[in-house]
Design an enzyme around this catalytic site. Structure first.
Site, PDB file in Angstrom:
ATOM      1  N   HIS A 159       0.842  -1.199   0.000  1.00 19.54           N
ATOM      2  CA  HIS A 159       0.000   0.000   0.000  1.00 19.54           C
ATOM      3  C   HIS A 159       0.880   1.254   0.000  1.00 19.54           C
ATOM      4  O   HIS A 159       1.858   1.345   0.745  1.00 19.54           O
ATOM      5  CB  HIS A 159      -0.870   0.044   1.255  1.00 19.54           C
ATOM      6  CG  HIS A 159      -2.040  -0.879   1.234  1.00 19.54           C
ATOM      7  ND1 HIS A 159      -1.920  -2.253   1.331  1.00 19.54           N
ATOM      8  CD2 HIS A 159      -3.370  -0.626   1.148  1.00 19.54           C
ATOM      9  CE1 HIS A 159      -3.126  -2.795   1.306  1.00 19.54           C
ATOM     10  NE2 HIS A 159      -4.024  -1.837   1.198  1.00 19.54           N
ATOM     11  N   ASN A 191       8.123  -3.839   4.105  1.00 16.82           N
ATOM     12  CA  ASN A 191       6.695  -3.520   4.090  1.00 16.82           C
ATOM     13  C   ASN A 191       6.019  -3.898   5.400  1.00 16.82           C
ATOM     14  O   ASN A 191       5.163  -3.162   5.894  1.00 16.82           O
ATOM     15  CB  ASN A 191       6.015  -4.235   2.916  1.00 16.82           C
ATOM     16  CG  ASN A 191       4.533  -3.935   2.829  1.00 16.82           C
ATOM     17  OD1 ASN A 191       4.101  -2.793   2.929  1.00 16.82           O
ATOM     18  ND2 ASN A 191       3.735  -4.988   2.662  1.00 16.82           N
TER      19      ASN A 191
END
Length: 350
Positions: A159, A191
């Site tokens: 994201h 991440n």
């Protein structure tokens, strides 16, 4: 990559790009000579042809005040638009929780912008368990990233605007799961770890600033090869392989004081798309916003007068809190310490 190195790399990239363009397209020395010339019409006499030449000779320059020059240009280069505009096309997307611009060539966003406030983060009407990753159907099929592109790639669907920043409605959260809000990111160590800690830091800024805006996106930075030359190299995933794996990611953060025409505190961070130790200080990744602009080809604060600008990391301690994902979700409002106070750490076993 250090702040100084990033600045050098960005500058070097610009210089190399300019030199390459000049070499490929013959820009430079000819510019001065062409100032007073225009294309030659078919009725103009050209220089005699040298029988030893294998290509046509250059046209004879004609002065703009030559009476033989037609009033209307003999060509219309823009006429190609009747068949379609070649681009580039940015594919702007305006969703409830984000605004973004898409890079069709790399199948990643150029940038994704979000706005968070204490009120928006307090609401909890969205549940990521009800959200699903989806292709962005607003992007032409041949240019969009696809779900199959990430399968067995070894990279997370990272994201750019985190789902945790858009819990105020289910619609807002769902918007963050479009692949146009994703980039391939290293999972363990990045991440799911340091990058998530940086996102948590941005949320904690809302305890100090009533309004926080964040622009996030990928970078494709050059590095020096064994031959001493600077080169850009990145992996490509997909079926066929067409989704670029960024070498780095940036976040540009704006802390607004909530007053009309008030001060805006800014900071920019550039992180490599690679595992980062949790004990690495966040300020090691702080860079001048201008360096991100040069590296990305984007502008983030061109309309913000210098008199309104402040340095965010001089007001708060730019440091991360290391904690597991579940704990970050339960405690999103641990404030960043004021500058001068020791940064908090909450080390947990992973």
């Amino acid at each position: 990559m250090s702040k100084f190195t990033l600045a050098i790399v960005a500058g070097a990239s610009a210089a190399v790009g300019a030199a390459t363009t000049a070499a490929l397209f013959g820009i430079g020395g000819r510019r001065g000579r062409e100032t007073n010339t225009i294309p030659v019409s078919s009725t103009v006499t050209t220089a005699p042809i040298d029988p030893t030449r294998t290509i046509p000779p250059p046209p004879v320059p004609i002065r703009r005040d030559d009476p033989g020059v037609p009033a209307v240009p003999p060509v219309d280069p823009s006429g190609v638009f009747q068949y379609g505009f070649p681009g580039p096309v940015a594919d702007l997307r305006a969703a409830p929780s984000l605004t973004s611009s898409f890079d069709r060539a790399r199948r990643n966003p150029h940038w994704v912008a979000e706005h968070i406030t204490p009120a928006s983060l307090m609401l909890n009407n969205g549940n990521r368990r009800h959200s699903v990753f989806a292709e962005d159907l607003s992007i032409p099929e041949k240019f969009r990233a696809k779900l199959t592109d990430y399968q067995r790639s070894g990279f997370d669907r990272g994201h750019q605007v985190p789902a945790a920043d858009a819990k105020w409605t289910q619609e807002a959260m769902d918007a963050t799961f479009a692949l146009s809000n994703m980039c391939p990111q290293v999972g363990e160590g990045f991440n799911r770890d340091y990058w998530a800690h940086l996102e948590d830091f941005c949320r904690r800024l809302t305890t100090f600033y009533p309004s926080v805006r964040i622009v996030t996106g990928p970078l494709y930075l050059p590095k020096r090869d064994v031959d001493g030359k600077w080169k850009v190299s990145y992996e490509v995933i997909g079926h066929p392989p067409n989704v670029a794996v960024p070498t780095h990611f940036y976040k540009v953060v704006f802390g607004e004081d909530g007053k009309t025409g008030g001060k805006v505190s800014m900071a920019a961070f550039v992180l490599p798309n690679a595992p980062i130790p949790n004990d690495k200080p966040l300020q090691d990744f702080e860079v001048p916003i201008e360096a991100v602009e040069r590296a990305s080809g984007l502008e983030f604060a061109g309309l913000l007068p210098p008199v309104r600008r402040k340095k965010l990391c001089q007001e708060v301690s730019c440091s991360i809190i290391v904690k597991q994902y579940e704990e970050r979700q339960r405690n999103p409002f641990n404030p960043p310490p004021l500058k001068g106070t020791p940064p908090p750490t909450t080390l947990t076993e992973r």
